[in-house]
Design an enzyme around this catalytic site. Structure first.
Site, short mmCIF file in Angstrom:
data_model
loop_
_atom_site.label_atom_id
_atom_site.label_comp_id
_atom_site.label_asym_id
_atom_site.label_seq_id
_atom_site.Cartn_x
_atom_site.Cartn_y
_atom_site.Cartn_z
N ASP A 167 0.82 -1.20 0.00
CA ASP A 167 0.00 0.00 0.00
C ASP A 167 0.86 1.26 0.00
OD1 ASP A 167 -2.01 -1.83 0.37
OD2 ASP A 167 -2.79 -0.96 2.22
N ASP A 168 0.22 2.36 -0.35
CA ASP A 168 0.73 3.73 -0.17
C ASP A 168 1.77 4.19 -1.20
OD1 ASP A 168 -0.87 3.46 2.03
OD2 ASP A 168 0.64 4.02 3.51
N HIS A 223 -5.13 9.15 0.37
CA HIS A 223 -5.13 8.38 1.61
C HIS A 223 -6.16 8.87 2.61
CE1 HIS A 223 -3.50 5.67 4.71
NE2 HIS A 223 -3.02 5.00 3.67
N TYR A 255 -6.58 2.20 6.13
CA TYR A 255 -6.80 1.72 7.51
C TYR A 255 -7.73 0.51 7.57
CZ TYR A 255 -5.31 6.57 7.67
OH TYR A 255 -4.66 7.75 7.41
N HIS A 261 4.06 -1.97 3.07
CA HIS A 261 4.04 -0.63 2.46
C HIS A 261 5.34 -0.44 1.70
CE1 HIS A 261 1.16 -0.55 5.77
NE2 HIS A 261 0.47 0.32 5.05
NI NI Z 1 -2.43 3.07 3.51
#
Ligand code: NI
Length: 246
Positions: free
Chosen positions: A55-56, A110, A147, A197
């Protein structure tokens, strides 16, 4: 039949069956003997499937080395991207697609998706989908809400399956590659979805160590979509998936 008659029949059956039981044990022992050395034994292990998800990203300084490491190992992963980090990184997105990785969305900047109105939700999810669509020519991207927060509105508006996870080493916490690797390897099971991540170099280091360790244990890394297909699960719009255990 009286009590004695019952026992009699039982022992007779046992007496008749025992030689076969011994024969069967014998046969199995013969088969279990390694014929061509250790390689032959390993083939008897059943393949376990598992998915790495990130993610991210994308972040050039960390996602680039991760893609290099995954390519060296022939391992596909699934990337849930942040929309606003895509401009300027279009080549990374194309590289992911070209190298067999799966791409999903993780909102535009996000935002937590729960309790958003339709317009705000669309600005996070549909906008990201369109952005990736302009690069890749399709818009069927899985959704991972930031989240892992989901409510009825998220389920209704998702526009794809919602993918959560079953192993979370909280790699953002201490950024300790060794601990993250141990956390994942000690828990890994057939059908797990691992959350990492790709914006931390420690997570990249851990991910590649996890791949090497789990390859030794007979795991095969696949994308989320492939993991679902392996275990005969059809991904449905608005449904939440955390794992695909057999
Ligand atoms: Ni995230």
């Amino acid at each position: 039949m009286g009590k004695e008659g019952k026992y009699g029949a039982f022992f007779l059956a046992l007496a008749l069956f025992l030689p076969f039981l011994a024969l069967e044990t014998d046969r199995r022992m013969t088969v279990a003997l390694p014929v061509d050395g250790p390689a032959e034994v390993e083939q008897e292990q059943e393949t376990k499937f598992i998915a790495l998800t990130f993610d991210d990203g994308p972040r050039r300084s960390t996602t680039g080395p991760l893609l290099d490491g995954l390519a060296q190992r022939g391992v596909p992963a699934t990337f849930f991207l942040i929309g606003e980090q895509v401009p300027g990184n279009e080549d990374i997105v194309r590289r992911m697609e070209a190298e067999g990785h799966q791409i999903g969305i993780h909102t535009y900047d996000h935002k937590c998706l729960t309790a958003l109105n339709a317009a705000d939700f669309s600005a996070q999810v549909d906008r990201s989908r369109q952005l990736l669509g302009e690069i890749l020519g399709r818009e069927n991207f899985l959704l991972r809400p930031p989240y892992g927060m989901v409510d009825a509105g998220v389920e209704r508006r998702a526009g794809s399956a919602i993918i959560l996870w079953s192993i979370d080493p909280e790699d953002w916490d201490d950024k300790n590659a060794e601990r993250i690797t141990r956390h994942i390897v000690s828990r890994a099971k057939d059908g797990d979805i691992i959350l990492l991540h790709d914006i931390y170099s420690t997570s990249v280091e851990a991910a590649l160590a996890v791949v090497d360790a789990l390859h030794e244990e007979g795991f095969l890394f696949v994308t989320v979509e492939e993991l679902a297909a392996q275990h005969h699960v059809e991904l449905c719009e608005g449904q939440i998936y955390r794992s695909f255990y057999p």
